[in-house]
Design a protein around this motif. Structure first.
Motif, short mmCIF file in Angstrom:
data_model
loop_
_atom_site.label_atom_id
_atom_site.label_comp_id
_atom_site.label_asym_id
_atom_site.label_seq_id
_atom_site.Cartn_x
_atom_site.Cartn_y
_atom_site.Cartn_z
N ASP A 132 20.37 -25.27 -23.46
CA ASP A 132 20.11 -23.90 -23.52
C ASP A 132 21.38 -23.17 -23.29
OD1 ASP A 132 17.17 -24.83 -23.28
OD2 ASP A 132 17.40 -25.07 -21.07
N MET A 133 22.01 -23.58 -22.98
CA MET A 133 23.26 -22.58 -22.87
C MET A 133 24.85 -22.32 -23.78
SD MET A 133 22.76 -21.52 -19.55
CE MET A 133 22.44 -22.08 -17.94
N LEU A 134 24.53 -23.52 -24.32
CA LEU A 134 25.49 -23.57 -25.65
C LEU A 134 24.56 -23.55 -27.25
CD1 LEU A 134 27.95 -26.34 -24.12
CD2 LEU A 134 28.11 -23.36 -24.05
N ASP A 135 23.44 -23.88 -27.27
CA ASP A 135 22.86 -23.89 -27.97
C ASP A 135 23.08 -25.57 -28.98
OD1 ASP A 135 20.61 -23.86 -29.92
OD2 ASP A 135 21.54 -22.67 -31.54
N VAL A 136 23.80 -26.25 -28.18
CA VAL A 136 25.12 -27.97 -28.75
C VAL A 136 23.88 -28.65 -28.35
CG1 VAL A 136 26.48 -28.95 -29.12
CG2 VAL A 136 26.56 -26.99 -29.47
N LYS A 137 23.50 -29.98 -28.88
CA LYS A 137 23.12 -31.52 -28.40
C LYS A 137 24.22 -32.42 -28.76
CE LYS A 137 19.04 -34.27 -29.09
NZ LYS A 137 17.99 -34.09 -29.73
N PRO A 138 24.11 -32.95 -27.43
CA PRO A 138 25.81 -33.72 -27.49
C PRO A 138 24.70 -34.70 -27.94
CG PRO A 138 24.55 -33.50 -24.90
CD PRO A 138 24.13 -32.18 -26.05
N HIS A 139 25.80 -35.51 -29.05
CA HIS A 139 25.09 -36.95 -29.24
C HIS A 139 24.44 -38.41 -28.12
CE1 HIS A 139 26.88 -41.06 -31.06
NE2 HIS A 139 26.01 -40.67 -32.35
N SER A 140 25.46 -38.38 -27.07
CA SER A 140 25.83 -39.54 -25.96
C SER A 140 25.87 -38.99 -24.88
CB SER A 140 26.74 -40.64 -26.77
OG SER A 140 27.16 -40.24 -26.28
N VAL A 141 24.99 -39.15 -23.94
CA VAL A 141 25.45 -39.03 -22.72
C VAL A 141 25.00 -40.00 -22.23
CG1 VAL A 141 24.60 -37.88 -20.33
CG2 VAL A 141 24.44 -36.50 -22.18
N LYS A 142 26.41 -40.96 -21.40
CA LYS A 142 26.06 -41.54 -20.70
C LYS A 142 26.64 -41.77 -18.71
CE LYS A 142 29.12 -45.37 -22.32
NZ LYS A 142 29.99 -46.04 -22.44
N VAL A 143 25.45 -42.48 -18.32
CA VAL A 143 25.64 -41.72 -17.04
C VAL A 143 25.91 -43.06 -16.32
CG1 VAL A 143 24.17 -41.72 -14.46
CG2 VAL A 143 23.74 -39.86 -16.91
#
Length: 123
Positions: free
Chosen positions: A93-104
């Motif tokens: 929404d804010m950057l118009d970029v999708k991260p490759h991966s998110v690890k929690v």
């Protein structure tokens, strides 16, 4: 941190902006989770110390790693997946970029004391 080329020029996003979007994702679940470091110690205050959120830029995109402590009684997988969903939506929404991966990384469960855990949720 990240440069995006558009028709009207280059856009540069700082690492602090991205880390604040990630902090907002954690804050969106309320008191069920708090950011901490890899040792399970609480890490940020109102001063905004977000040094233990790891953002690595790879050829595929960004790999994001964050560490949380989940409150006793909360569903660990639900909280972690909600944070991951919110990180993706904030970034898109804010950057118009999708991260490759998110690890929690869930490093503990907090009640009176922190019960150490080492759980990993990645998408």
């Amino acid at each position: 941190m990240l440069d995006i080329n558009t028709k009207i020029g280059d856009i540069h996003f700082s690492e602090n902006l991205i880390k604040n979007l990630i902090k907002d994702a954690v804050d969106s679940v309320g008191p069920k989770a708090q950011l901490n470091n890899y040792k399970g110690k609480y890490m940020y205050s109102s001063s905004g110390n977000l040094s233990n959120i790891v953002i690595e830029e790879t050829e595929e995109g960004w790999d994001i790693v964050l560490f949380i402590v989940v409150s006793f009684g909360a569903s660990i997988s639900t909280v972690a997946n909600n944070i991951i969903d919110k990180v993706y939506s904030n970034m898109e929404d804010m950057l118009d970029v999708k991260p490759h991966s998110v690890k929690v990384m869930v490093t503990g469960v907090a009640s009176r004391d922190i019960a150490r855990r080492k759980l990993e949720f990645i998408r």
